[in-house]
Design a protein around this motif. Structure first.
Motif, mmCIF file in Angstrom:
data_model
loop_
_atom_site.group_PDB
_atom_site.id
_atom_site.type_symbol
_atom_site.label_atom_id
_atom_site.label_comp_id
_atom_site.label_asym_id
_atom_site.label_seq_id
_atom_site.Cartn_x
_atom_site.Cartn_y
_atom_site.Cartn_z
ATOM 1 N N GLU A 61 0.808 -1.218 0.000
ATOM 2 C CA GLU A 61 0.000 0.000 0.000
ATOM 3 C C GLU A 61 0.846 1.275 0.000
ATOM 4 O OE1 GLU A 61 -1.968 -3.486 1.381
ATOM 5 O OE2 GLU A 61 -0.264 -2.470 2.296
ATOM 6 N N GLU A 62 2.080 1.179 0.473
ATOM 7 C CA GLU A 62 2.963 2.350 0.532
ATOM 8 C C GLU A 62 3.817 2.512 -0.725
ATOM 9 O OE1 GLU A 62 5.263 2.407 4.147
ATOM 10 O OE2 GLU A 62 3.513 1.818 5.335
ATOM 11 N N ALA A 63 3.963 1.455 -1.502
ATOM 12 C CA ALA A 63 4.740 1.534 -2.744
ATOM 13 C C ALA A 63 3.957 2.361 -3.759
ATOM 14 C CB ALA A 63 5.018 0.131 -3.273
ATOM 15 N N LYS A 64 4.637 2.899 -4.768
ATOM 16 C CA LYS A 64 4.001 3.798 -5.724
ATOM 17 C C LYS A 64 4.137 3.277 -7.148
ATOM 18 C CE LYS A 64 5.211 7.755 -2.879
ATOM 19 N NZ LYS A 64 6.062 8.917 -2.752
ATOM 20 N N TYR A 65 3.028 3.359 -7.888
ATOM 21 C CA TYR A 65 3.088 3.097 -9.328
ATOM 22 C C TYR A 65 3.857 4.233 -9.999
ATOM 23 C CZ TYR A 65 -0.411 -0.655 -9.835
ATOM 24 O OH TYR A 65 -1.091 -1.835 -9.820
ATOM 25 N N GLU A 66 4.664 3.879 -10.982
ATOM 26 C CA GLU A 66 5.404 4.867 -11.756
ATOM 27 C C GLU A 66 5.492 4.403 -13.199
ATOM 28 O OE1 GLU A 66 10.017 3.647 -11.299
ATOM 29 O OE2 GLU A 66 9.088 4.321 -9.427
ATOM 30 N N ALA A 67 5.896 5.304 -14.067
ATOM 31 C CA ALA A 67 6.188 4.969 -15.458
ATOM 32 C C ALA A 67 7.191 6.002 -15.973
ATOM 33 C CB ALA A 67 4.924 4.970 -16.305
ATOM 34 N N GLU A 94 -3.217 9.369 -12.832
ATOM 35 C CA GLU A 94 -2.024 10.155 -12.531
ATOM 36 C C GLU A 94 -2.176 10.866 -11.196
ATOM 37 O OE1 GLU A 94 -0.218 14.060 -14.471
ATOM 38 O OE2 GLU A 94 -0.071 12.329 -15.837
ATOM 39 N N LYS A 95 -1.123 10.781 -10.382
ATOM 40 C CA LYS A 95 -1.125 11.435 -9.071
ATOM 41 C C LYS A 95 -0.115 12.588 -9.046
ATOM 42 C CE LYS A 95 -0.940 10.460 -4.149
ATOM 43 N NZ LYS A 95 -0.774 9.443 -3.126
ATOM 44 N N VAL A 96 1.083 12.336 -9.578
ATOM 45 C CA VAL A 96 2.122 13.370 -9.662
ATOM 46 C C VAL A 96 2.499 13.492 -11.135
ATOM 47 C CG1 VAL A 96 4.438 14.067 -8.946
ATOM 48 C CG2 VAL A 96 2.982 12.797 -7.351
ATOM 49 N N PRO A 97 2.335 14.692 -11.728
ATOM 50 C CA PRO A 97 2.595 14.852 -13.162
ATOM 51 C C PRO A 97 4.014 14.457 -13.570
ATOM 52 C CG PRO A 97 1.534 16.814 -12.261
ATOM 53 C CD PRO A 97 1.900 15.929 -11.099
ATOM 54 N N TYR A 98 4.160 14.196 -14.830
ATOM 55 C CA TYR A 98 5.448 13.793 -15.405
ATOM 56 C C TYR A 98 6.522 14.830 -15.118
ATOM 57 C CZ TYR A 98 8.962 12.519 -18.879
ATOM 58 O OH TYR A 98 10.134 12.187 -19.505
ATOM 59 N N ASN A 99 7.672 14.347 -14.659
ATOM 60 C CA ASN A 99 8.851 15.176 -14.411
ATOM 61 C C ASN A 99 9.848 14.860 -15.514
ATOM 62 O OD1 ASN A 99 11.493 15.970 -13.548
ATOM 63 N ND2 ASN A 99 10.784 16.056 -11.430
#
Length: 154
Positions: A61-67, A94-99
């Motif tokens: 639950e604490e890990a984060k999806y990313e791409a 999407e939770k945090v926009p692309y960096n």
């Protein structure tokens, strides 16, 4: 997304462009991964490089999806094990926009995804269209060492 073991690395050497996968495979096969210290290792400039990391896994639950937009990851477990989760990016919110500087976008955890316990000598390959969630504990949190080989896709 691909989930496989070290004995099959050669199968993937002809993927991608400009022999970049071949360089990644050669690095994984010809390097004593156990002896690598955490840090960044250049293989072919910005086209292919490796990040060796050590950490303690965390609850799913604490890990984060990313791409990533520009790089494929080969996430190869050197020691320990963790749950890696896969979901198509068009099925994630999407939770945090692309960096652009870090080539990463983060997503929420609403999608349960496809989970796999990845052990020493196993790896998952995540392409830019693959949402992935590493770092999750396979049981109780435990130490892990892995190498993430980054392959530039454009």
């Amino acid at each position: 997304m691909i989930f496989d073991t070290a004995k099959n690395l050669d199968f993937y050497r002809n993927l991608g462009v400009e022999d970049r996968y071949a360089k990644a495979v050669d690095f994984l096969k010809n390097t004593d991964l156990e002896k690598l210290e955490p840090g960044k290792y250049e293989i072919d400039g910005k086209n292919v490089f490796a990040n060796v990391v050590e950490y303690t896994t965390i609850p799913w639950e604490e890990a984060k999806y990313e791409a990533h937009h520009n790089y494929t990851d080969i996430q190869y477990v050197i020691s320990g094990s963790e749950i890696m989760t896969y979901a198509r990016i068009d099925e994630l919110n999407e939770k945090v926009p692309y960096n652009d500087e870090k080539d990463v976008v983060f997503y929420d955890n609403e999608n349960p995804g496809l989970k796999a316990v990845v052990k020493s000598g196993e790896y998952m390959i995540f392409n830019p269209w693959d949402g992935h969630k590493p770092k999750a504990a396979a049981g109780e949190p435990a130490p892990i060492k892995k190498v993430i080989v980054k392959i530039k896709e454009n």
